[in-house]
Each structure stands twice: as structure tokens, then as C-alpha cells.
Design a protein around this motif. Structure first.
Motif, short mmCIF file in Angstrom:
data_model
loop_
_atom_site.label_atom_id
_atom_site.label_comp_id
_atom_site.label_asym_id
_atom_site.label_seq_id
_atom_site.Cartn_x
_atom_site.Cartn_y
_atom_site.Cartn_z
N THR A 168 0.68 -1.32 -0.12
CA THR A 168 -0.04 -0.02 0.10
C THR A 168 0.86 1.19 0.02
N ILE A 169 0.34 2.27 -0.30
CA ILE A 169 0.76 3.68 -0.35
C ILE A 169 -0.33 4.42 0.32
N THR A 170 0.09 4.96 1.37
CA THR A 170 -0.66 5.95 2.30
C THR A 170 -0.79 7.38 1.57
N VAL A 171 -2.14 7.98 1.32
CA VAL A 171 -2.08 9.28 1.01
C VAL A 171 -3.29 10.11 1.74
N GLU A 172 -3.23 11.32 1.40
CA GLU A 172 -4.23 12.10 2.01
C GLU A 172 -4.50 13.32 1.03
N LYS A 173 -5.63 13.97 1.25
CA LYS A 173 -5.94 15.18 0.52
C LYS A 173 -6.13 14.69 -1.15
N ALA A 174 -6.69 13.37 -1.33
CA ALA A 174 -6.70 13.19 -2.79
C ALA A 174 -7.64 13.73 -3.85
N ARG A 175 -7.43 14.26 -4.78
CA ARG A 175 -8.08 15.00 -5.65
C ARG A 175 -8.26 14.23 -7.15
N ALA A 176 -9.56 13.98 -7.53
CA ALA A 176 -9.45 13.23 -8.90
C ALA A 176 -9.22 14.46 -9.80
N ILE A 177 -8.87 14.10 -10.98
CA ILE A 177 -8.58 15.14 -12.08
C ILE A 177 -9.59 14.72 -13.21
N ALA A 178 -10.13 15.65 -13.64
CA ALA A 178 -11.09 15.89 -14.71
C ALA A 178 -10.84 16.59 -15.82
N VAL A 179 -11.04 16.29 -17.12
CA VAL A 179 -10.93 17.29 -18.45
C VAL A 179 -12.13 17.87 -18.42
N VAL A 180 -12.37 19.31 -18.40
CA VAL A 180 -13.43 20.07 -18.67
C VAL A 180 -13.29 21.00 -19.79
N GLN A 181 -14.35 21.16 -20.51
CA GLN A 181 -14.46 22.07 -21.74
C GLN A 181 -14.48 23.53 -21.16
N THR A 182 -13.44 24.46 -21.54
CA THR A 182 -13.46 25.83 -21.07
C THR A 182 -13.83 26.66 -22.08
N GLY A 183 -14.01 26.41 -23.57
CA GLY A 183 -14.33 27.20 -24.67
C GLY A 183 -14.39 26.27 -25.83
N PRO A 184 -14.74 26.81 -26.97
CA PRO A 184 -14.75 26.15 -28.16
C PRO A 184 -13.45 25.36 -28.47
N GLN A 185 -13.49 24.21 -28.53
CA GLN A 185 -12.10 23.37 -28.95
C GLN A 185 -11.10 23.73 -27.75
N GLN A 186 -11.36 24.06 -26.50
CA GLN A 186 -10.53 24.29 -25.46
C GLN A 186 -11.01 23.64 -24.13
N TYR A 187 -9.95 22.91 -23.68
CA TYR A 187 -10.02 22.03 -22.56
C TYR A 187 -9.15 22.29 -21.36
N GLY A 188 -9.36 21.92 -20.11
CA GLY A 188 -8.77 22.28 -19.12
C GLY A 188 -8.71 21.13 -18.04
N LEU A 189 -8.04 21.40 -17.09
CA LEU A 189 -8.26 20.30 -15.79
C LEU A 189 -8.99 20.72 -14.83
N GLN A 190 -9.79 19.85 -14.12
CA GLN A 190 -10.47 20.48 -12.89
C GLN A 190 -10.10 19.39 -11.87
N LEU A 191 -9.98 19.89 -10.75
CA LEU A 191 -9.70 18.92 -9.32
C LEU A 191 -10.83 18.81 -8.46
N PHE A 192 -11.29 17.56 -8.03
CA PHE A 192 -12.46 17.43 -7.34
C PHE A 192 -11.99 16.48 -6.20
N PRO A 193 -12.50 16.51 -5.12
CA PRO A 193 -12.27 15.49 -4.03
C PRO A 193 -12.47 14.04 -4.51
N PHE A 194 -11.58 13.24 -4.36
CA PHE A 194 -11.59 11.77 -4.57
C PHE A 194 -12.55 11.22 -3.90
N LEU A 195 -12.71 11.25 -2.42
CA LEU A 195 -13.28 10.75 -1.41
C LEU A 195 -14.33 12.04 -1.21
#
Length: 101
Positions: free
Chosen positions: A27-54
Motif C-alpha cells: 500500500t501507499i498511504t495518501v491524504e487530500k486526494a483529488r480526482a482529475i477531470a478534463v473539462v471544456q473551457t471554450g470552443p475546442q479548448q479544454y482544461g483540468l479540474q480537481l475535485f475530491p476523490f473521497l
């Protein structure tokens, strides 16, 4: 030892978390885990968004099992800044503007 690490899981999810302990073989012990999602920020433009994993306990420490991880690497600087800002509430400066006199 506390490092910010990017993980790719066998489920296909990518998460960024603070590793607090990696001394066990299974195992690896972690804290403050955030999932990474790709979100559209404009026409043909994308960015990353972080949100709580748990979502029920977003900053809690937990174990990731080695067999559930495809790969891991140190977080890239820009992603680490966003993660640190979100998990600490502190905005990290990337440059200093010249003093005006």
C-alpha cells in the motif's frame, strides 16, 4: 516524507495526492486526494479540474493498494500549484511583478 504525486489507477481515474507513507510493500498511504477531470473551457479548448476523490471525507488519509495503480510520477509543477492552492487555501505566486515607484 510528504510528496505530491500523480497516480493513474486501473479504473482509469487519475488522482493527485499527498503521499504520507510508502514503506509497506502492498500500500501507499495518501491524504487530500483529488480526482482529475478534463473539462471544456471554450470552443475546442479544454482544461483540468480537481475535485475530491473521497467526497465524504476529502482530506482524510487512506491507503491505495499497489495492485490498483498502473503508474505514478511526481506531479507536474502547474498541477502541483493548483493542487496546493486547493488543498491549503493558499494562492501560490508564480512570478513577482516589478515594483512601481
Amino acid at each position: 516524507m510528504s510528496t505530491i504525486t500523480l497516480f493513474k489507477l486501473v479504473s482509469g481515474e487519475e488522482i493527485i495526492a499527498t503521499v504520507t507513507d510508502d514503506r509497506t510493500p502492498s500500500t501507499i498511504t495518501v491524504e487530500k486526494a483529488r480526482a482529475i477531470a478534463v473539462v471544456q473551457t471554450g470552443p475546442q479548448q479544454y482544461g483540468l479540474q480537481l475535485f475530491p476523490f473521497l467526497k465524504g471525507a476529502p482530506d482524510e488519509e487512506f491507503d491505495l493498494y499497489i495492485h490498483s495503480i498502473i503508474g505514478q510520477l511526481p506531479a507536474p509543477a502547474d498541477l502541483e500549484r493548483s493542487y496546493s492552492s486547493q488543498t491549503s487555501g493558499i494562492e501560490i505566486a508564480t512570478s513577482l511583478s516589478p515594483l512601481l515607484g
